[in-house]
Write a protein that holds these residues in place. Structure first.
Motif, short mmCIF file in Angstrom:
data_model
loop_
_atom_site.label_atom_id
_atom_site.label_comp_id
_atom_site.label_asym_id
_atom_site.label_seq_id
_atom_site.Cartn_x
_atom_site.Cartn_y
_atom_site.Cartn_z
N THR A 134 0.86 -1.19 0.00
CA THR A 134 0.00 0.00 0.00
C THR A 134 0.89 1.23 0.00
N ARG A 135 0.30 2.38 -0.31
CA ARG A 135 1.09 3.62 -0.33
C ARG A 135 1.66 3.94 1.04
N ARG A 136 0.85 3.72 2.10
CA ARG A 136 1.31 4.04 3.44
C ARG A 136 2.43 3.12 3.88
N LEU A 139 5.55 4.09 2.02
CA LEU A 139 6.18 5.29 2.59
C LEU A 139 6.94 4.93 3.86
N SER A 140 6.33 4.11 4.69
CA SER A 140 6.99 3.70 5.93
C SER A 140 8.29 2.96 5.63
N PRO A 327 4.76 7.19 9.17
CA PRO A 327 3.30 7.07 9.14
C PRO A 327 2.71 6.18 10.23
N PHE A 328 3.55 5.35 10.88
CA PHE A 328 3.02 4.43 11.88
C PHE A 328 3.61 4.73 13.25
#
Length: 336
Positions: A134-136, A139-140, A327-328
């Motif tokens: 996924t995009r998220r 990114l992570s 992001p997390f």
């Protein structure tokens, strides 16, 4: 720290006369051998204890990703029994949940994470895709790799360049006798022990915004001490600032502290379980590659200016900024 104590005890007393090839014999160069014997004996005893006493089990989530349902149930039942908790899960109940995400012809849960051949480029590609599913998550993964890359460059470069910089500024950082060298090494390692203790508390505190906040604080504090270390002029200042930096961040093997220690634990915590081995391996690989490049950069850098030191310190500011946009935040929740 223990090895530092070994070296502090043996090297000054059993290698003091070994200064040239001609006068370096077995009789006066036994210090490193004694360190080898004692360290090896300690590691051997710990290895035996690791197999016979501290018998760790694989995480159920990883076993689930591998499709090893029987071991998943066995591990969860073991944990429940050990901590006196109820667990009604059985292999039949787990099988009744069905197979999720499996392609036609695949019988076991989790096989979607693998190629037909476990040791192949297809297997590696399957794990790489899982790190950007996924995009998220993508990114992570990218930000984690960037963080490992930056710290792999900044800290070794700083360590390689700093002695030359201090020498050009006339800093008297103490004698270089074996006793003083290994005393300072032991003190720095002793200081580094307490960095993870503080980081462990910070990671669970909402005052510090969990893992991300801990890395931000750790990076910024390290940046401050790096800048301040350029003002070292005496042996006492050298030891003091070395211990302070070891407490905040020391990237040598085995010494992972406020920033580095948190990143070290955060990386597998947020990477997807089925692919975290690949993601973590790439992160460490990038770190080591930049460590090699740092030595090359330091060799051709101009040691008469403070520019490399300011660049290193600035990199920690970038690391803090990267940590802020992760992001997390795993604090208080399950890992991915």
């Amino acid at each position: 720290m223990i090895v530092g104590l070994f070296a502090w005890a043996f090297l000054p007393n059993y290698s003091s006369e070994c200064t040239t090839i001609e006068n370096c014999t077995y009789a006066n160069n036994r210090g490193w051998r004694y360190i080898w014997y004692t360290s090896g004996a300690l590691v051997f005893l710990m290895s035996v204890a690791r197999v016979t006493v501290i018998r760790l089990k694989e995480t159920p989530k990883y076993l689930l990703g591998e499709g090893k349902d029987a071991e998943v149930v066995e591990t969860l039942q073991f944990i429940a029994h050990k901590y006196n908790r109820p667990c009604s899960l059985t292999l039949e109940k787990l099988d009744a949940c069905g197979v999720t995400g499996a392609a036609m012809g695949q019988e076991r849960r989790g096989s979607v994470s693998h190629a037909k051949k476990r040791f192949s480029f297809g297997e590696i590609w399957a794990h790489l895709r899982g790190l950007f599913v996924t995009r998220r998550i993508g990114l992570s993964t990218s930000l984690i790799w960037l963080s490992w890359l930056l710290i792999g460059l900044a800290y070794p470069l700083y360590n390689v360049f700093l002695p030359s910089y201090l020498a050009t500024r006339g800093a008297e950082t103490g004698d270089d006798s074996p006793s003083t060298t290994w005393r300072n090494y032991t003190l720095a390692n002793f200081s580094s022990i307490w960095g993870p203790v503080l980081a462990g508390w910070m990671c669970q505190s909402r005052w510090f915004w969990g893992r991300r906040g801990t890395m931000i604080v750790g990076a910024l504090i390290t940046m401050v001490f790096f800048f301040a270390y350029t003002g070292v002029r005496t042996a006492s200042q050298n030891v003091g600032f070395t211990c302070a930096i070891s407490f905040c961040l020391d990237a040598d093997v085995g010494k992972k502290n406020i920033y580095y220690g948190t990143l070290y634990a955060y990386t597998p915590e947020v990477l997807p379980s089925a692919h975290r081995g690949t993601g973590n391996g790439i992160a460490i690989g990038l770190n080591r590659i930049m460590g090699i490049l740092s030595a090359v950069i330091a060799t051709v850098a101009d040691t008469t200016t403070s520019v490399p030191i300011f660049i290193c310190a600035a990199l920690y500011l970038v690391m803090a900024m990267v940590a802020a946009i992760f992001p997390f935040e795993p604090m208080g929740s399950r890992s991915s």
